[in-house]
Design a protein around this motif. Structure first.
Motif, PDB file in Angstrom:
ATOM      1  N   ALA A 202       0.830  -1.212   0.000  1.00 35.61           N
ATOM      2  CA  ALA A 202       0.000   0.000   0.000  1.00 35.61           C
ATOM      3  C   ALA A 202       0.861   1.256   0.000  1.00 35.61           C
ATOM      4  CB  ALA A 202      -0.937  -0.018   1.205  1.00 35.61           C
ATOM      5  N   ARG A 203       1.968   1.213   0.758  1.00 30.38           N
ATOM      6  CA  ARG A 203       2.878   2.372   0.775  1.00 30.38           C
ATOM      7  C   ARG A 203       3.528   2.565  -0.590  1.00 30.38           C
ATOM      8  NH1 ARG A 203       4.203   0.413   5.930  1.00 30.38           N
ATOM      9  NH2 ARG A 203       6.086  -0.634   5.139  1.00 30.38           N
ATOM     10  N   LEU A 204       3.987   1.464  -1.189  1.00 33.74           N
ATOM     11  CA  LEU A 204       4.638   1.562  -2.487  1.00 33.74           C
ATOM     12  C   LEU A 204       3.666   2.021  -3.573  1.00 33.74           C
ATOM     13  CD1 LEU A 204       6.827  -1.670  -2.365  1.00 33.74           C
ATOM     14  CD2 LEU A 204       7.610   0.694  -2.175  1.00 33.74           C
ATOM     15  N   ALA A 205       2.404   1.660  -3.433  1.00 31.30           N
ATOM     16  CA  ALA A 205       1.381   2.085  -4.402  1.00 31.30           C
ATOM     17  C   ALA A 205       0.791   3.449  -4.072  1.00 31.30           C
ATOM     18  CB  ALA A 205       0.263   1.037  -4.464  1.00 31.30           C
ATOM     19  N   ARG A 206       1.254   4.046  -2.990  1.00 30.04           N
ATOM     20  CA  ARG A 206       0.853   5.405  -2.579  1.00 30.04           C
ATOM     21  C   ARG A 206      -0.666   5.529  -2.399  1.00 30.04           C
ATOM     22  NH1 ARG A 206       3.606   5.576  -7.028  1.00 30.04           N
ATOM     23  NH2 ARG A 206       2.074   6.753  -8.240  1.00 30.04           N
TER      24      ARG A 206
ATOM     25  N   ASP B 250      -6.559   9.220  -5.173  1.00 33.72           N
ATOM     26  CA  ASP B 250      -7.897   9.775  -5.347  1.00 33.72           C
ATOM     27  C   ASP B 250      -8.606   8.962  -6.423  1.00 33.72           C
ATOM     28  OD1 ASP B 250     -10.144  11.333  -5.348  1.00 33.72           O
ATOM     29  OD2 ASP B 250      -9.285  12.932  -6.583  1.00 33.72           O
ATOM     30  N   HIS B 251      -9.070   7.796  -6.024  1.00 38.23           N
ATOM     31  CA  HIS B 251      -9.749   6.898  -6.957  1.00 38.23           C
ATOM     32  C   HIS B 251     -10.918   6.256  -6.221  1.00 38.23           C
ATOM     33  CE1 HIS B 251     -10.612   3.476  -9.574  1.00 38.23           C
ATOM     34  NE2 HIS B 251      -9.930   4.097 -10.518  1.00 38.23           N
ATOM     35  N   PRO B 252     -12.089   6.219  -6.852  1.00 36.40           N
ATOM     36  CA  PRO B 252     -13.268   5.674  -6.153  1.00 36.40           C
ATOM     37  C   PRO B 252     -13.138   4.206  -5.793  1.00 36.40           C
ATOM     38  CG  PRO B 252     -13.736   6.048  -8.492  1.00 36.40           C
ATOM     39  CD  PRO B 252     -12.430   6.708  -8.198  1.00 36.40           C
ATOM     40  N   GLY B 253     -12.218   3.482  -6.450  1.00 43.00           N
ATOM     41  CA  GLY B 253     -12.073   2.075  -6.134  1.00 43.00           C
ATOM     42  C   GLY B 253     -11.240   1.807  -4.900  1.00 43.00           C
TER      43      GLY B 253
ATOM     44  N   ALA C 134     -12.019   6.476   9.330  1.00 44.68           N
ATOM     45  CA  ALA C 134     -11.045   7.538   9.599  1.00 44.68           C
ATOM     46  C   ALA C 134     -10.429   8.095   8.318  1.00 44.68           C
ATOM     47  CB  ALA C 134      -9.945   7.011  10.517  1.00 44.68           C
ATOM     48  N   GLY C 135     -10.819   7.540   7.178  1.00 44.55           N
ATOM     49  CA  GLY C 135     -10.313   8.033   5.907  1.00 44.55           C
ATOM     50  C   GLY C 135      -9.033   7.382   5.446  1.00 44.55           C
ATOM     51  N   HIS C 136      -8.582   6.330   6.130  1.00 44.35           N
ATOM     52  CA  HIS C 136      -7.345   5.650   5.752  1.00 44.35           C
ATOM     53  C   HIS C 136      -7.653   4.460   4.835  1.00 44.35           C
ATOM     54  CE1 HIS C 136      -5.325   8.130   8.625  1.00 44.35           C
ATOM     55  NE2 HIS C 136      -6.001   7.622   9.658  1.00 44.35           N
ATOM     56  N   PRO C 137      -6.790   4.194   3.853  1.00 39.54           N
ATOM     57  CA  PRO C 137      -7.023   3.053   2.967  1.00 39.54           C
ATOM     58  C   PRO C 137      -7.036   1.733   3.736  1.00 39.54           C
ATOM     59  CG  PRO C 137      -5.327   4.501   2.070  1.00 39.54           C
ATOM     60  CD  PRO C 137      -5.576   4.955   3.478  1.00 39.54           C
TER      61      PRO C 137
ATOM     62  N   TRP D 127      -5.608   1.375 -13.260  1.00 34.51           N
ATOM     63  CA  TRP D 127      -5.118   2.430 -12.366  1.00 34.51           C
ATOM     64  C   TRP D 127      -4.040   1.881 -11.434  1.00 34.51           C
ATOM     65  CZ3 TRP D 127      -5.173   2.678  -7.043  1.00 34.51           C
ATOM     66  CH2 TRP D 127      -4.863   3.917  -6.469  1.00 34.51           C
ATOM     67  N   LEU D 128      -4.278   0.704 -10.854  1.00 37.42           N
ATOM     68  CA  LEU D 128      -3.309   0.118  -9.932  1.00 37.42           C
ATOM     69  C   LEU D 128      -2.018  -0.233 -10.661  1.00 37.42           C
ATOM     70  CD1 LEU D 128      -2.495  -1.018  -7.179  1.00 37.42           C
ATOM     71  CD2 LEU D 128      -3.690  -3.146  -7.782  1.00 37.42           C
TER      72      LEU D 128
END
Length: 466
Positions: free
Chosen positions: A140-144, A149-152, A158-161, A171-172
């Motif tokens: 997740a860190r490497l993919a930022r 800002d993507h709906p998927g 709390a707003g965290h991925p 996109w990924l």
């Protein structure tokens, strides 16, 4: 290309026939055809000769990537301990790409759960539906994902991925280390071994690099099959012969059902460009939304539903009247029908991957694999359509069974007319042919890919069995 005569073959129940192939087409059909000095001859030994099979819904690059990925779901992996061991033993020291995950292994994965299984290497695991990727914290860190800002990209309160990414493959991929497109040679050879001479790649929104890779694979005959693209961009004109553009793929994602007005606009835009639509539709809600959107947008010849996993009985006549084709995958029943019996609402089971009722209702129906998410072997899919038997031996929707000849015909329709009339070995037809190892009735009594003796595409042999 030299002429070829297939001697003593069975065609549509007629025995003792010869077939002359010339310039990529069937030139003659008859008894004891005369051969020139330079003509190659293959003895059919009285076995059936049929047109090549067409897989009307497959994902070529995903299938190639699947073949070199780590298996993370049943039957190979059935528990969290199994998954931890599998990830720990993955070759290399960089990214781990896992496929085939299902919740029965370790629940609904997220970054936190995945970290407990593998925290040192970046890991991304695909759900077996193909709709979801799960990343551990390193990945997740490497993919930022924090700045994404993507709906998927799913986020918690709390707003965290969470590490879950829904239907955002392209996109990924752009946020991962650059890699070349997977080699397709082994996939083309495997498909030829099954007797498949044409494929419809159903991957949506193909980027230019992927389209170019598919064209290159076809040009080099890594993929010798005729190629029909649903995800090609509007206005794309294939550079390779025997490559065509089909209806435009639209995905109705169950993780985020679309606004119906937006869907109507998308359909109208595709129709205005002269293309039909091929709409991914797997749930009852998606089905209802799609029919309403098509009624509002208007219909185009060739509009089709991909999967049709749940088709309400009362809607079958609606499909017939609208002329909508259905491209479905009963192979999922043989692959994971036990999970459907366990997890699907019992009221939905009669509507699951319909075949018999759609055919009887006059709806054009084609069979396909959805590989790598479903079994790629067309003969395995045919068996599933005939028996409706899941891995436990239980039967899902016995009334939806079809006969073996009907199942075969659903693989013989033209690429641009799934569910249309089955192709036949006739003079003037493309020499895309499959020689079986026995009479057709005998082969269909127990369909099996091992009964394929040889496959030709455009008169060129692409597979010859032992």
């Amino acid at each position: 290309m030299t002429d070829l005569i297939l001697r003593n073959v069975e065609i549509d129940g007629r025995t003792g026939l010869d077939v002359l192939l010339r310039a990529g087409a069937v030139a003659q059909v008859g008894k004891e055809l005369e051969a020139s000095e330079r003509c190659e001859i293959v003895d059919g030994n009285g076995c059936a000769l049929i047109p090549g099979l067409h897989d009307h819904h497959i994902h070529l690059h995903a299938l190639a990537a699947d073949r070199v990925s780590v298996r993370c779901g049943p039957p190979d992996v059935t528990s969290s301990d199994d998954l931890a061991r599998t990830l720990a033993s993955a070759p290399g020291d960089g990214w781990i790409r896992g496929v085939g995950y299902f919740e029965s292994v370790a629940g609904m994965l997220d970054s936190e759960i995945l970290d407990r299984l593998q925290s040192t290497r970046p890991v991304r695991i695909q759900h077996r539906s193909g709709a979801l990727w799960i990343l551990n914290s390193v990945a997740a860190r490497l993919a930022r994902l924090d700045t994404a800002d993507h709906p998927g990209v799913e986020r918690n309160d709390a707003g965290h991925p969470t590490g879950r990414i829904w239907r955002a493959d392209t996109w990924l991929r752009e946020r991962l280390p650059a890699t070349t497109a997977p080699e397709l040679d082994s996939i083309g050879a495997e498909l030829a071994r099954y007797g498949i001479t044409g494929v419809t790649d159903a991957t949506p929104d193909l980027p230019p690099s992927t389209v170019e890779a598919l064209m290159d694979a076809h040009a080099t005959r890594a993929i010798p099959q005729r190629l029909h693209l649903l995800g090609a961009p509007s206005g794309f004109r294939p550079s390779e012969p025997h490559c065509t553009v089909g209806p435009y793929k639209i995905v109705i994602a169950d993780s985020a059902l679309p606004d119906i007005d937006d869907l109507v606009c998308s359909i109208r835009r595709v129709h205005a460009a002269g293309r039909a639509v091929a709409v991914h539709c797997v749930s009852r809600e998606a089905f209802v939304i799609l029919l309403a959107a098509l009624d509002e947008a208007g219909l185009h010849r060739g509009d089709r539903i991909e999967h049709g996993a749940l088709v309400p009985a009362e809607s079958i006549d609606d499909l017939r009247r609208r002329g909508i084709h259905v491209v479905t995958q009963p192979g999922f029943l043989g692959d994971r029908g036990d999970a459907y019996l366990r997890d699907v609402d019992p009221t939905d089971l009669p509507d699951l991957y319909r075949c018999r009722s759609l055919i009887d209702g006059g709806v054009p129906l084609a069979l396909s694999s959805d590989a790598p998410y479903g079994p790629v072997d067309p003969w395995e899919v045919m068996v599933a359509a005939v028996t409706r038997r899941c891995p436990t031996g239980d039967v899902v929707g016995a009334v939806e069974r079809i006969t073996p000849p009907e199942a075969l015909d659903r693989y013989l329709a033209p690429l641009d007319d799934p569910g249309g009339p089955a192709r036949h070995v006739t003079i003037g037809a493309e020499a895309d042919l499959v020689l079986l190892d026995g009479p057709l009735t005998e082969v269909l009594d127990d369909p099996d890919a091992r009964r394929v003796r040889a496959t030709w595409i455009g008169g060129r042999c692409v597979y010859s069995g032992p």
